[in-house]
Design an enzyme around this catalytic site. Structure first.
Site, PDB file in Angstrom:
ATOM      1  N   ASP B 155       0.865  -1.185   0.000  1.00 23.34           N
ATOM      2  CA  ASP B 155       0.000   0.000   0.000  1.00 23.34           C
ATOM      3  C   ASP B 155       0.899   1.232   0.000  1.00 23.34           C
ATOM      4  O   ASP B 155       1.462   1.605   1.021  1.00 23.34           O
ATOM      5  CB  ASP B 155      -0.908   0.005   1.238  1.00 23.34           C
ATOM      6  CG  ASP B 155      -1.986  -1.084   1.168  1.00 23.34           C
ATOM      7  OD1 ASP B 155      -1.762  -2.107   0.478  1.00 23.34           O
ATOM      8  OD2 ASP B 155      -3.027  -0.917   1.814  1.00 23.34           O
ATOM      9  N   LYS B 222      -6.806   3.340  -3.473  1.00 17.00           N
ATOM     10  CA  LYS B 222      -7.229   3.332  -2.077  1.00 17.00           C
ATOM     11  C   LYS B 222      -7.415   4.766  -1.619  1.00 17.00           C
ATOM     12  O   LYS B 222      -6.632   5.646  -1.996  1.00 17.00           O
ATOM     13  CB  LYS B 222      -6.136   2.614  -1.263  1.00 17.00           C
ATOM     14  CG  LYS B 222      -6.315   2.623   0.232  1.00 17.00           C
ATOM     15  CD  LYS B 222      -5.226   1.760   0.901  1.00 17.00           C
ATOM     16  CE  LYS B 222      -5.182   1.993   2.405  1.00 17.00           C
ATOM     17  NZ  LYS B 222      -4.107   1.252   3.071  1.00 17.00           N
ATOM     18  N   LYS B 258     -10.276   0.409  -2.560  1.00 15.87           N
ATOM     19  CA  LYS B 258     -10.213   0.177  -1.117  1.00 15.87           C
ATOM     20  C   LYS B 258     -10.441   1.474  -0.349  1.00 15.87           C
ATOM     21  O   LYS B 258      -9.564   2.321  -0.284  1.00 15.87           O
ATOM     22  CB  LYS B 258      -8.844  -0.405  -0.745  1.00 15.87           C
ATOM     23  CG  LYS B 258      -8.648  -0.587   0.766  1.00 15.87           C
ATOM     24  CD  LYS B 258      -7.309  -1.228   1.080  1.00 15.87           C
ATOM     25  CE  LYS B 258      -7.018  -1.203   2.585  1.00 15.87           C
ATOM     26  NZ  LYS B 258      -5.685  -1.708   2.915  1.00 15.87           N
TER      27      LYS B 258
END
Lengths: 480, 322
Positions: B155, B222, B258
């Protein structure tokens, strides 16, 4: 489908529907001297109740009661006192909102999420709004009237409302009339009388003086008797242009003041720089909100040719997620058509669209076996000459036309005998302002559609009627 | 839009220069704030009950990236969390495992060891999370380190400073370099690109950053690090779901989404799933394509599962605190 939404029905238990209803005259329910008619649930065709059909004598009784209440009580009461009654009514509407919403959806066929989130809260807001004006009329309309004196009420208002927003239209009519010191006789539409009769109960609960609000039920003949009654000072009508014309003729030459809110064939204009996802939402909301039974519906989509294909593709994809069915299911987006008669009219006009060569696309969805249903439908390849581009369909049917330049968009948008509303979708502020100034429509929405606020005036040009409802302007129609 | 050789060329042209990239990103349709927020709110009024709710709760559990990103994280804390991820509800073997455990890079080894072959992935934040304010070489070293320790997913944070200053190509190239650092072939770690939408602020920026992340090869986009308020919101996620839907329509490539931070209740999670279903489409209703970055959410999902199964609320003492 992976994610099946289980049925989520709102309970009917909150509302008691009587087997028969009389007329509400002089503060009490009385049986009519005439016959009766049935009101049904358009989603199931189940008979809900027998409702009295008021004849000329009943109407006369109601007008007399309204006159008495006007002369003896309501016109003598201070604005502050009238305001208190209106605030009380508004609060009771808010308190009984679920009951009203369920009843509205049962009688009208509209999805519970609309009656719950739009119709009833907006109706309560309307009463709250006009309650606030009741003791401030001289500030609302400074220097109003020929005498220059403080605003004076007209007297008895005859109000005839349609079936598409039964309770909300009642609020639009009654709240400003009462705030300005008039008394009313209101006739709800014959297919949707029940929430008006529940409102009569609310008037009793609020201890409103008898005769200030009278409700007479019935069809066209009852409406005619009411509008043509010689002791009526004001006629307020929302409904079809044909009936509006007849009313205008019948009151011509009389002292009656008239406001008419009639049909529409609104242009919803999408420019190539529009925020496209929100524009698609606005198109859907513009035409499929309340099954398209909306006089200000965006029933003519004018989309710039350079983005037309993309917009239509996105629109179809979005339409495929619309949930059509049980109006009481909290996940229903599109409910039942209000009556067999209206369904017939929608079908006829859609068939004319086919015959004239427009291309029909209908959302693939299953419709219930009983009741009146019409799946959300769009027509592409529509031109100005097609009847489906000119006539009000008053159903979930969208006609899609294209344009090349802002000038052409304005010319096409204004090329209609109506002029109630319009929508503009563009990211460019200067273009929005220019187009809005060119459009002959009473309400122009920019990057949104079908938004209603009690503070905002609403009304039409040309065959869409005259007079304004809502806002300070809405007071003018009820003042000398 | 449909996939044609010309759209593919157009997209590769878009990243050929800073001005081309700016032209492309600024040419995306705008987002009307009022309309987007209205749509997100409307989707939030769907009523998901009984069988639909049970299905959605299980799906939501399987989409959780169970996260701990604190300075005081210890091997013990991470082991506990990993155990929870594999078996969220010890009283119910039917309860699905979460999708992943999300930790800082130095704890990847511990998480990996505990999770073993359970199928629960190890996600590691990297690139000097959360601010990303270090030289590129340090960021890439951070990524390589996490991948070497066994991270299945990285991430990363984008350079918001460069984005807001309009240096889009720099942001793009950094994502491309980070992806290269994620490894090759079967061993390549999946890359989630954190936009930090709370710092980008406008929905137009969110849409542009989403496309930037997708063009650069991110596997997921995300919303947030969870360290900046606001973190994930419904309208921001709506705009991102529209972006992945449009990207697949244009390129044929499906990208995941996400939302992270701020999603604490099962009710909220279900609202997100409704939005996924009705905006991106049901293809995204799978942990491969949609994740929740969350820590406290899981226990509320578990309590709601128990409530559905037993008919009553058991209370917070009947789910494990980790």
């Amino acid at each position: 489908m992976k994610f099946e939404y289980a049925p989520a029905p709102e309970s009917r238990a909150i509302v008691d529907i009587a087997s028969s209803y009389g007329l509400f005259v002089d503060g009490a329910f009385t049986s009519g001297s005439g016959s009766s008619f049935k009101t049904i649930n358009p989603a199931t065709e189940e008979v809900l109740a027998e409702v009295a059909e008021a004849d000329a004598a009943d109407v006369d009784r109601a007008v007399k009661a309204a006159r008495r209440a006007y002369t003896r009580v309501w016109s003598r009461m201070s604005g502050a006192e009238r305001g208190k009654y209106l605030f009380r009514i508004a609060r009771i509407i808010a308190e009984r909102s679920r009951e009203l919403a369920v009843l509205e959806s049962i009688d009208n066929g509209k999805p519970i999420k609309e009656s719950r989130d739009v119709d009833i809260p907006t109706a309560a807001a309307h009463f709250f709004y006009y309650a606030g004006w009741a003791d401030k009329l001289e500030y609302a309309l400074p220097g109003n009237g020929h005498s220059g004196a403080d605003p004076q009420p007209l007297g008895v208002a005859a109000q005839v409302i349609p079936w598409n927003f039964p309770f909300l239209m009642l609020a639009w009519k009654i709240a400003p009339a009462l705030a300005t010191g008039n008394t009313v006789v209101l006739k709800p539409a014959e297919t949707t009388p029940l929430t008006a009769l529940l409102f009569a109960e609310i008037c009793q609960q609020a201890d409103l003086p008898p005769g200030v609000v009278n409700i007479v039920t019935g069809a066209g003949e009852t409406g005619r008797a009411l509008v043509e009654h010689p002791d009526v000072d004001k006629v307020a009508f929302t409904g079809s242009t044909d009936v509006g014309r007849a009313i205008a003729r019948s009151v011509a030459g009389s002292r009656k003041k008239v406001t008419l809110e009639l049909g529409g064939k609104a242009a919803n204009i999408v420019f190539d720089d529009a925020p496209v996802d929100q524009a698609v939402e606005g198109i859907v909301n513009g035409i499929f909100f309340n099954q398209g039974h909306v006089c200000c519906a965006g029933s003519r989509l004018l989309v710039q040719e350079s983005v037309a294909e993309e917009v239509v593709e996105r629109l179809k994809r979005r339409m495929a997620t619309l949930r059509v069915g049980d109006p009481l299911d909290k996940n229903t987006d599109v409910g039942a058509i209000n009556s067999a008669e209206q369904l017939q009219r929608i079908r006829e006009l859609a068939e004319i669209g086919d015959a004239e060569g427009a291309e029909r696309w209908t959302e693939p969805c299953e419709l219930p076996d009983h009741g009146f249903w019409f799946a959300p439908t769009i027509f592409t390849g529509v031109s100005q000459a097609h009847r489906i581009a000119r006539e009000e369909i008053f159903g979930p049917v969208l006609s899609i036309l294209t344009f090349r330049t802002p000038q052409e968009a304005v010319a096409k948008a204004n090329n209609t005998p109506y002029g109630l509303s319009a929508g503009i979708w563009s990211d460019k502020g200067s273009r929005i302002l220019w187009v809005a100034n060119q459009l002959r429509a009473g309400v122009v929405w920019a990057n949104t559609f079908n938004r209603f606020d009690p503070a905002s005036p609403f009304g039409g040009y040309q065959e869409s009627g005259y007079g304004r409802e809502g806002g300070r302007h809405g007071l003018e129609g009820y003042i000398k | 839009m449909t996939i044609t050789p010309s759209t593919a060329t157009a997209l590769s042209d878009a990243v050929a220069s800073d001005s081309a990239l700016r032209g492309f990103l600024h040419g995306l349709p705008g987002v009307d704030q009022v309309g987007a927020e209205q749509r997100a709110a409307a989707l939030g009024t769907r009523s998901i009950k009984t069988t639909a709710k049970a299905w959605a709760l299980d799906l939501a559990v399987s989409m959780v990236d169970l996260t701990t990103l604190e300075g005081n994280d210890t091997p013990g804390k991470v082991r506990t969390l990993a155990a929870k991820a594999m078996r969220p509800d010890p009283t119910d073997p039917g309860c699905p495992a979460t999708a992943a455990v999300c930790v800082y890079g130095d704890l990847v080894g511990v998480a990996k060891e505990t999770l073993g072959t359970s199928g629960v992935k190890v996600a590691s934040v990297a690139t000097a999370f959360p601010a990303g304010r270090v030289p590129l070489e340090v960021k890439l070293a951070d990524v390589r380190d996490a991948v070497a320790a066994g991270a299945d997913e990285i991430d990363m944070v984008i350079d918001r400073g460069a984005f807001l200053a309009g240096r889009y190509l720099e942001v793009y190239e950094e994502i491309v370099a980070t992806k290269a650092a994620c490894g090759q072939g079967d061993r390549r770690a999946h890359l989630k690109v954190i936009l930090e939408t709370g710092e980008l602020q406008t929905y137009d920026n969110v849409r542009r950053a989403s496309w930037l992340g997708m063009l650069a090869g991110g596997d997921f986009i995300k919303t947030s690090t969870g360290k900046v308020q606001p973190a994930a919101t419904m309208p921001v996620t709506l705009v991102m779901l529209e972006a992945v839907r449009d990207f697949r329509e244009t390129t044929g490539t499906q990208i995941g989404v996400k939302p992270a931070g701020g999603i604490r209740t099962a009710k909220d999670a279900i609202k997100y799933l409704v939005m996924v279903n009705e905006v991106a489409g049901e293809d995204w209703l799978h942990p491969d394509w949609f994740r929740f970055g969350a820590s406290t959410l899981l226990n509320d999902l578990l309590m709601q599962r128990q409530k559905l199964a037993t008919g009553h609320y058991s209370g917070p003492d009947y789910v494990t605190l980790d």
